[in-house]
Design an enzyme around this catalytic site. Structure first.
Site, PDB file in Angstrom:
ATOM      1  NE  ARG A  99     -15.223   2.858   0.639  1.00  0.00           N
ATOM      2  CZ  ARG A  99     -14.470   2.068   0.571  1.00  0.00           C
ATOM      3  NH1 ARG A  99     -13.600   3.123  -0.552  1.00  0.00           N
ATOM      4  NH2 ARG A  99     -14.458   0.521   0.294  1.00  0.00           N
ATOM      5  CE  LYS A 131     -17.179  -6.444  -8.738  1.00  0.00           C
ATOM      6  NZ  LYS A 131     -18.007  -7.323  -7.688  1.00  0.00           N
ATOM      7  CG  ASP A 138      -2.090   0.949   0.783  1.00  0.00           C
ATOM      8  OD1 ASP A 138      -2.625  -0.746   0.493  1.00  0.00           O
ATOM      9  OD2 ASP A 138      -2.190   2.563   1.006  1.00  0.00           O
ATOM     10  CG  PHE A 143     -29.276  -8.649  -4.247  1.00  0.00           C
ATOM     11  CD1 PHE A 143     -28.239  -9.674  -3.691  1.00  0.00           C
ATOM     12  CD2 PHE A 143     -28.400  -7.757  -4.337  1.00  0.00           C
ATOM     13  CE1 PHE A 143     -26.819  -9.514  -2.985  1.00  0.00           C
ATOM     14  CE2 PHE A 143     -27.640  -6.941  -3.461  1.00  0.00           C
ATOM     15  CZ  PHE A 143     -26.560  -8.421  -3.020  1.00  0.00           C
ATOM     16  CB  CYS A 174     -19.194  -1.508  -5.356  1.00  0.00           C
ATOM     17  SG  CYS A 174     -17.874  -1.802  -4.594  1.00  0.00           S
ATOM     18  CD  GLU A 184     -17.468  -1.943   2.099  1.00  0.00           C
ATOM     19  OE1 GLU A 184     -17.650  -1.924   2.526  1.00  0.00           O
ATOM     20  OE2 GLU A 184     -16.400  -2.285   0.713  1.00  0.00           O
ATOM     21  CG  LEU A 219     -14.884  -9.014  -1.311  1.00  0.00           C
ATOM     22  CD1 LEU A 219     -15.144  -7.603  -0.893  1.00  0.00           C
ATOM     23  CD2 LEU A 219     -13.186  -9.331  -1.180  1.00  0.00           C
ATOM     24  N   GLY A 240     -26.274   1.269  -1.642  1.00  0.00           N
ATOM     25  CA  GLY A 240     -24.747   2.275  -1.821  1.00  0.00           C
ATOM     26  C   GLY A 240     -24.009   1.501  -1.920  1.00  0.00           C
TER      27      GLY A 240
HETATM   28  N1  NAD Z   1     -15.527  -2.790  -1.279  1.00  0.00           N
HETATM   29  C1  NAD Z   1     -16.152  -3.505  -1.635  1.00  0.00           C
HETATM   30  O1  NAD Z   1     -16.959  -4.587  -1.608  1.00  0.00           O
HETATM   31  C2  NAD Z   1     -15.754  -4.350  -3.346  1.00  0.00           C
HETATM   32  C3  NAD Z   1     -15.805  -5.578  -3.308  1.00  0.00           C
HETATM   33  C4  NAD Z   1     -15.621  -5.885  -5.255  1.00  0.00           C
HETATM   34  C5  NAD Z   1     -15.032  -5.800  -5.595  1.00  0.00           C
HETATM   35  N2  NAD Z   1     -14.008  -3.488  -5.213  1.00  0.00           N
HETATM   36  C6  NAD Z   1     -13.634  -3.546  -6.328  1.00  0.00           C
HETATM   37  O2  NAD Z   1     -12.237  -3.649  -5.844  1.00  0.00           O
HETATM   38  C7  NAD Z   1     -11.399  -2.365  -5.883  1.00  0.00           C
HETATM   39  C8  NAD Z   1     -11.571  -1.373  -4.166  1.00  0.00           C
HETATM   40  O3  NAD Z   1     -11.998  -1.100  -3.741  1.00  0.00           O
HETATM   41  P1  NAD Z   1     -11.800  -1.098  -1.981  1.00  0.00           P
HETATM   42  O4  NAD Z   1     -13.488  -1.140  -1.535  1.00  0.00           O
HETATM   43  O5  NAD Z   1     -10.898  -2.427  -1.345  1.00  0.00           O
HETATM   44  O6  NAD Z   1     -11.277   0.217  -2.677  1.00  0.00           O
HETATM   45  P2  NAD Z   1     -10.176   0.402  -0.624  1.00  0.00           P
HETATM   46  O7  NAD Z   1     -10.195   2.597  -1.111  1.00  0.00           O
HETATM   47  O8  NAD Z   1     -10.809   0.137   0.195  1.00  0.00           O
HETATM   48  O9  NAD Z   1      -8.738   0.501  -0.482  1.00  0.00           O
HETATM   49  C9  NAD Z   1      -7.954   0.592  -1.899  1.00  0.00           C
HETATM   50  C10 NAD Z   1      -5.967   0.812  -1.412  1.00  0.00           C
HETATM   51  O10 NAD Z   1      -5.788   0.851  -2.802  1.00  0.00           O
HETATM   52  C11 NAD Z   1      -4.050   1.754  -1.525  1.00  0.00           C
HETATM   53  N3  NAD Z   1      -4.229   2.496  -2.953  1.00  0.00           N
HETATM   54  C12 NAD Z   1      -4.160   3.205  -3.540  1.00  0.00           C
HETATM   55  N4  NAD Z   1      -3.041   3.704  -4.919  1.00  0.00           N
HETATM   56  C13 NAD Z   1      -2.183   2.925  -4.510  1.00  0.00           C
HETATM   57  C14 NAD Z   1      -0.853   2.252  -5.635  1.00  0.00           C
HETATM   58  N5  NAD Z   1      -0.626   3.559  -6.039  1.00  0.00           N
HETATM   59  N6  NAD Z   1      -0.114   1.218  -4.323  1.00  0.00           N
HETATM   60  C15 NAD Z   1      -0.327   1.009  -3.616  1.00  0.00           C
HETATM   61  N7  NAD Z   1      -1.676   1.509  -3.178  1.00  0.00           N
HETATM   62  C16 NAD Z   1      -2.452   2.005  -3.453  1.00  0.00           C
HETATM   63  C17 NAD Z   1      -5.025   2.478  -0.870  1.00  0.00           C
HETATM   64  O11 NAD Z   1      -4.372   3.939  -0.125  1.00  0.00           O
HETATM   65  C18 NAD Z   1      -6.184   1.921  -0.636  1.00  0.00           C
HETATM   66  O12 NAD Z   1      -5.868   1.404   1.109  1.00  0.00           O
HETATM   67  C19 NAD Z   1     -12.350  -0.508  -6.198  1.00  0.00           C
HETATM   68  O13 NAD Z   1     -12.235  -0.926  -7.885  1.00  0.00           O
HETATM   69  C20 NAD Z   1     -13.742  -1.779  -5.981  1.00  0.00           C
HETATM   70  O14 NAD Z   1     -14.310  -0.841  -6.743  1.00  0.00           O
HETATM   71  C21 NAD Z   1     -14.575  -3.721  -4.275  1.00  0.00           C
END
Ligand code: NAD
Length: 500
Positions: free
Chosen positions: A378, A255, A62, A300, A311, A186, A184, A308
């Site tokens: 979010r 997706k 990260d 669902f 995603c 949350e 997944l 909300g």
């Molecule tokens: N949250 C969900 O439920 C979920 C489910 C499926 C898919 N997604 C997708 O997964 C992706 C991530 O979602 P999230 O909720 O985990 O996001 P998040 O914001 O919780 O996490 C993203 C992480 O990436 C890090 N980051 C950003 N730029 C970086 C870089 N250049 N190098 C290293 N680290 C970096 C940030 O510091 C952060 O910790 C998104 O595209 C989202 O749409 C999310």
């Protein structure tokens, strides 16, 4: 040999611990894939922890130093069931944390990109984080590697990642791009990851497909599910998941189309709930009736205040933008979004119609997270409603089991935060249930009745049987069901209260 092809061998190798014979330890290491996960957020952290539990060697990368420090010291930056257990099990053994993406890339066979892809003003996905990761990876491709998109990205992102890595000097023979969308949710992220319905892998070469099969072999072979220390399976039947291999474009589409379909299901039932309200039907009974049709299914079909989170809202906008770019005007998605926004406005109207004027009213808000089981706020419909109620002059006292710290950062100081639901409800003109936390579906209703000013509950998540609420002396307003009314005199003067 793949674990999938030899699950017996995998069992023998993987259950051994610190005192395992050297030859078996070597074999376990041989079967383990070296994985870097870039981005330690909701998806990256959960994926990394689960990959480690499957037996792989994981480095979580990260660029947020503060997050890395807290992860290294044992803090968990997000609320997610089973994540603390998995990190405690594997921290400094199969999981390490790093800010050095190039070193992590050099050390890994598969690099999963799990950084954020937030929406831009126009609704497209902002892919600048993905691009910057691809640029950095390029200089460290020193042997064959698969770069995997785990972030949700528009179709053709895989080609852009490839272009960026090539532009920055990597040898085309030394890497492939794969798309491995994450499904997944949350709140149940760890079990969703480990007990998925399916695993989708989009690839451009058989070599990449073979590596991805090895990554998921502990699940597809069923080996993981036979382990005594596996994370417990969820309350539904589960068979080892099928790994579906597609083109990278198809995986990217899968997706976006999945999320759009699920959001559509939510908006559909919310629209049905609105009609139920106007004709006096009960949406819960309607859900039961239509959800029992195996072609539709009950999941669902939960009427409420709308979807909300990080995603659905952004993915629908991005999918609509992808469609538009491809020459298709996907107006169905616009309607799904419109119904979702309308659903919040309808709930607000309901609050007004029950309480009459809102200025100066004291409201207990139960739930701030966008859904139960997470601290993520979010695009939370609960938070958007709180902001609207504040604009109308309400006084808010809120409680959420996990999301209050995050909410404090974005809500004005005038919002009070309570230590539990009963403290939040103290002297309230009405109680609003805005997030479907399990804790809120099993409140001590007598205790709640004793502390409120007026026994009025507006439930945006349909957590209660209306008859139970009136039996406890509450007037109860939910979504898509007729209101259940009771004597609303302040505590002490109500017949129900005196009998209690
Ligand atoms: N949250 C969900 O439920 C979920 C489910 C499926 C898919 N997604 C997708 O997964 C992706 C991530 O979602 P999230 O909720 O985990 O996001 P998040 O914001 O919780 O996490 C993203 C992480 O990436 C890090 N980051 C950003 N730029 C970086 C870089 N250049 N190098 C290293 N680290 C970096 C940030 O510091 C952060 O910790 C998104 O595209 C989202 O749409 C999310």
């Amino acid at each position: 040999m793949l674990l999938e092809e030899n699950p017996q061998k995998a069992v023998k190798v993987n259950v051994l611990h610190a005192d395992e014979p050297a030859v078996l330890m070597q074999e376990r290491r041989r079967l383990a894939i070296r994985i870097a996960v870039v981005g330690s957020g909701y998806v990256g952290l959960v994926s990394g922890a689960c990959f480690a539990d499957l037996g792989h060697e994981v480095v979580l990368v990260d660029n947020d130093e503060k997050k890395l420090v807290s992860l290294r010291t044992g803090d968990i930056p997000i609320h997610e069931q089973f994540l603390p257990e998995l990190l405690a099990r594997h921290r400094d053994r199969r999981i390490t944390f790093s800010a050095d993406l190039q070193a992590a890339t050099r050390a890994s066979q598969a690099i999963f990109i799990a950084v954020g892809t937030p929406p831009t003003e126009s609704g497209d996905a902002d892919l600048s984080y993905v691009e910057s990761v691809a640029r950095e990876i390029s200089g460290a491709v020193d042997g064959y590697k698969v770069v995997v998109e785990k972030s949700t990205v528009p179709v053709f992102t895989n080609e852009w990642i490839r272009t960026i890595i090539l532009r920055n000097g990597a040898d085309p023979e030394l890497f492939d791009i794969a798309s491995n969308p994450e499904f997944l949710r949350e709140g149940t992220a760890v079990t969703d990851f480990l007990y998925p319905d399916r695993i989708v892998v989009g690839v451009q070469s058989e070599r990449a497909a073979a590596l991805m099969r090895e990554v998921y072999a502990p699940m597809t072979s069923g080996w993981y599910y036979g382990r005594a220390d596996a994370i417990p399976r969820p309350d539904r039947a589960h068979t080892p998941p099928r790994l579906i291999v597609t083109s990278a474009q198809s995986a990217e589409m899968i997706k976006h189309a999945s999320n759009a379909f699920l959001a559509m299901k939510i908006s559909f039932i919310n629209a049905v709930a609105s009609i139920c309200e106007s004709v006096g039907a009960n949406v819960q009974q309607v859900c039961d009736g239509i959800g029992s049709d195996s072609r539709i299914g009950p999941r669902f079909l939960n009427p409420g205040i709308g979807y909300g989170g990080s995603c659905f809202p952004k993915d629908l906008l991005a999918f609509r933008a992808v469609a538009k770019e491809g020459g298709y005007d996907f107006r169905l998605l616009e309607e799904v979004i419109r119904i979702n926004e309308e659903q919040r406005r309808r709930f607000l109207k309901k609050v007004r119609s029950v309480l009459w004027t809102l200025r100066g009213k004291r409201l207990a808000v139960l739930g701030l997270a966008f859904k139960g089981g997470t601290d993520d706020i979010r695009e939370s419909p609960a938070l958007l409603l709180v902001e609207e109620l504040l604009r109308e002059g309400c006084h808010i006292c809120a409680y959420d089991p996990a999301a209050m710290d995050r909410a404090k950062e974005v809500l004005p100081d005038t919002v009070e935060f309570a230590a539990d639901p009963y403290q939040a409800a103290q002297g309230a003109d009405a109680v609003l249930i805005l997030t479907e936390w399990e804790e809120f579906s099993s409140l001590d209703l007598d205790q709640l009745r004793a502390v409120v000013k007026y026994p009025i509950v507006l439930d945006g998540r349909n957590l209660y049987d209306p008859a139970v609420m009136t039996a406890h002396g509450f007037s109860y307003y939910s979504v898509g069901r007729p209101p259940a009314l009771c004597d609303e005199a302040p505590a002490g003067r109500s017949g129900k209260k005196e009998r209690a």
